[in-house]
Design a protein around this motif. Structure first.
Motif, PDB file in Angstrom:
ATOM      1  N   THR A 139       0.850  -1.197   0.000  1.00  0.00           N
ATOM      2  CA  THR A 139       0.000   0.000   0.000  1.00  0.00           C
ATOM      3  C   THR A 139       0.885   1.247   0.000  1.00  0.00           C
ATOM      4  O   THR A 139       1.842   1.322   0.753  1.00  0.00           O
ATOM      5  CB  THR A 139      -0.846   0.015   1.297  1.00  0.00           C
ATOM      6  OG1 THR A 139      -1.559  -1.215   1.386  1.00  0.00           O
ATOM      7  CG2 THR A 139      -1.798   1.174   1.303  1.00  0.00           C
ATOM      8  N   GLY A 140       0.635   2.297  -0.845  1.00  0.00           N
ATOM      9  CA  GLY A 140      -0.356   2.400  -1.818  1.00  0.00           C
ATOM     10  C   GLY A 140       0.109   2.199  -3.247  1.00  0.00           C
ATOM     11  O   GLY A 140      -0.679   2.433  -4.153  1.00  0.00           O
ATOM     12  N   GLY A 141       1.377   1.759  -3.494  1.00  0.00           N
ATOM     13  CA  GLY A 141       1.713   1.306  -4.834  1.00  0.00           C
ATOM     14  C   GLY A 141       0.917   0.055  -5.166  1.00  0.00           C
ATOM     15  O   GLY A 141       0.490  -0.140  -6.292  1.00  0.00           O
ATOM     16  N   GLY A 142       0.713  -0.793  -4.157  1.00  0.00           N
ATOM     17  CA  GLY A 142      -0.217  -1.893  -4.295  1.00  0.00           C
ATOM     18  C   GLY A 142      -1.634  -1.345  -4.314  1.00  0.00           C
ATOM     19  O   GLY A 142      -1.949  -0.351  -3.674  1.00  0.00           O
ATOM     20  N   SER A 143      -2.505  -2.037  -5.028  1.00  0.00           N
ATOM     21  CA  SER A 143      -3.829  -1.482  -5.304  1.00  0.00           C
ATOM     22  C   SER A 143      -4.921  -2.001  -4.392  1.00  0.00           C
ATOM     23  O   SER A 143      -6.105  -1.818  -4.675  1.00  0.00           O
ATOM     24  CB  SER A 143      -4.210  -1.784  -6.762  1.00  0.00           C
ATOM     25  OG  SER A 143      -4.091  -3.174  -7.020  1.00  0.00           O
ATOM     26  N   SER A 144      -4.566  -2.621  -3.262  1.00  0.00           N
ATOM     27  CA  SER A 144      -5.576  -3.129  -2.343  1.00  0.00           C
ATOM     28  C   SER A 144      -5.008  -3.216  -0.935  1.00  0.00           C
ATOM     29  O   SER A 144      -3.829  -3.498  -0.740  1.00  0.00           O
ATOM     30  CB  SER A 144      -6.055  -4.512  -2.784  1.00  0.00           C
ATOM     31  OG  SER A 144      -6.989  -5.037  -1.881  1.00  0.00           O
TER      32      SER A 144
END
Length: 428
Positions: free
Chosen positions: A321-326
């Motif tokens: 998070t927040g490069g990851g989308s969940s």
């Protein structure tokens, strides 16, 4: 005492080391006895037996829901909560366009506290009970993160992100201030209850050799801490960083030269590694943290889970998070499965659940404390409704094994699948 009833799935062994089907013990009607005073697991066993042995215990019955250890997110950036799912950039552009402007706001203690509260609301609603987070360069961001986690009784890890170049002026510290601030924050928070400090150079391109050396010295002085950073996320990043450290053999060698590579090093991403780097990472016992939703969202590449685990590498799983989308570790497990498919090495549901629990616990040096349903482990738990939506329910209804039953929830589940989350035995 408290008895939490449902289905239980307890890992007996690492599913990557043998037959994944035989790696865990499943009980269709079972439970977990929790000591409310210590927040630890006392016993696992058949429901009727536990109710007879612990007749005075409070019973919380979740029916057909599946009780698992709480999910462990081994690499996140809680200050990026507000910019998750921002459109369309590669790593460096993404940092400059979204991340750095948002992180600049965290010198405001009130704003940092607001985001920390929202972040923990979100992760707990998704069944995540332990996070390992980068904060920002601001000590206020670290204080907000730890204070909020402490209020909730959570076991978390985090640290001040250090950057003294290739970042906006308002997000730079210095080699000396990074050392001094980190040392003060470490003294304030490390080992306070369930909190652990992590020494945190963002990554080699945003730290001068002097800063990396200072943080390596701090880690040597405080060997009980973890150290977290990023490694070989994108090919253009590798070219950029090697231009700054031409004397280094490769990206991994940069950290090695400054005392930032040993057991307890959490290397986020680790996608584009040479054979020499892989051998060195295994030799020192560093942990590689797989961030599949981030790697696909930002277009970084495909992590070699099968190859790295076959080599004996320690691997954790994370949202980034927040490069990851969940915020969901269920969605993260689904993405790890999809990455494995693209590499021609699909992961079994046992692999995925292991990575999100016991595997990540081992990666962060907590394999004897969290991540398993077993006596004396801390009672951080997630209870999954395996029929949380009509689509999941109809597929799970055809299942002939527990692995077939849980896999639709891994692939299609979200916070609606989380029937309950327990932190140190207390439902939140």
């Amino acid at each position: 005492m408290k008895i939490i009833l449902g289905q239980t799935l307890s890992f007996l062994s690492d599913p990557f080391a043998g037959d994944p089907e035989a790696s865990a013990l499943w009980d269709r009607r079972s439970g977990v006895v929790v000591d409310d005073t210590t927040g630890t697991i006392v016993e696992i066993g058949p429901a009727d037996t536990l109710k007879r042995l612990w007749s005075n215990a409070v019973v919380e019955d979740h029916g057909d829901a599946l009780i698992l250890p709480g999910f462990i997110d081994a690499h996140a950036h809680y200050p990026q909560t507000g910019i998750i799912a921002s459109w369309g950039k590669r790593l460096i552009d993404w940092l400059n366009t979204y991340t750095f402007p948002e992180e600049a706001r965290f010198g405001d203690a009130g704003y940092a506290a607001e985001v920390a509260s929202r972040y923990f609301d979100l992760v707990l609603s998704n069944g995540t009970t332990t996070t390992v987070s980068f904060c920002t360069i601001h000590p206020e961001s670290v204080g907000a993160y730890f204070a909020e986690a402490q209020k909730r009784g959570m076991r978390v890890f985090g640290g001040k992100t250090c950057m003294d170049r290739n970042a906006p002026d308002n997000l730079r510290d210095t080699a000396q201030s990074a050392y001094d601030d980190s040392k003060r924050l470490l003294a304030r928070w490390h080992g306070q209850g369930r909190l652990s400090y992590v020494i945190t150079p963002r990554f080699a391109p945003t730290s001068t050799p002097e800063q990396l050396e200072a943080l390596g010295s701090l880690w040597a002085e405080n060997p009980s801490c973890l150290m977290q950073t990023h490694l070989s996320e994108q090919t253009e990043e590798i070219e950029w960083v090697m231009g700054m450290f031409p004397e280094a053999t490769d990206y991994t060698d940069i950290y090695d030269r400054f005392g930032l590579l040993r057991e307890g090093a959490l290397m986020g991403h680790a996608i584009h590694l040479s054979a020499r780097e892989r051998a060195r990472l295994k030799e020192v016992g560093a942990s590689l943290i797989h961030c599949p939703t981030s790697n696909t969202f930002i277009g970084s590449g495909l992590f070699d889970m099968a190859g790295l685990r076959a080599e004996g590498q320690k691997v954790g799983l994370a949202t980034d998070t927040g490069g990851g989308s969940s915020f969901s570790m269920l969605r993260t497990m689904a993405a790890a499965y999809e990455v494995g498919q693209l590499r021609g090495t699909p992961l079994h549901p046992a692999h995925l659940l292991w990575l999100a629990t016991a595997g990540s616990a081992e990666a962060i040096g907590m394999g004897q404390t969290i991540g398993r349903l077993a006596p004396d482990y801390e009672a951080d738990l997630v209870v999954l409704d395996l029929a949380s939506t009509p689509g999941i329910e109809q597929r799970a209804g055809r299942a002939e094994t527990i692995w077939e039953q849980v896999f639709p929830t891994i692939m299609m589940g979200d916070d609606r699948a989380v029937a309950a989350t327990y932190v140190a035995g207390q439902r939140v």
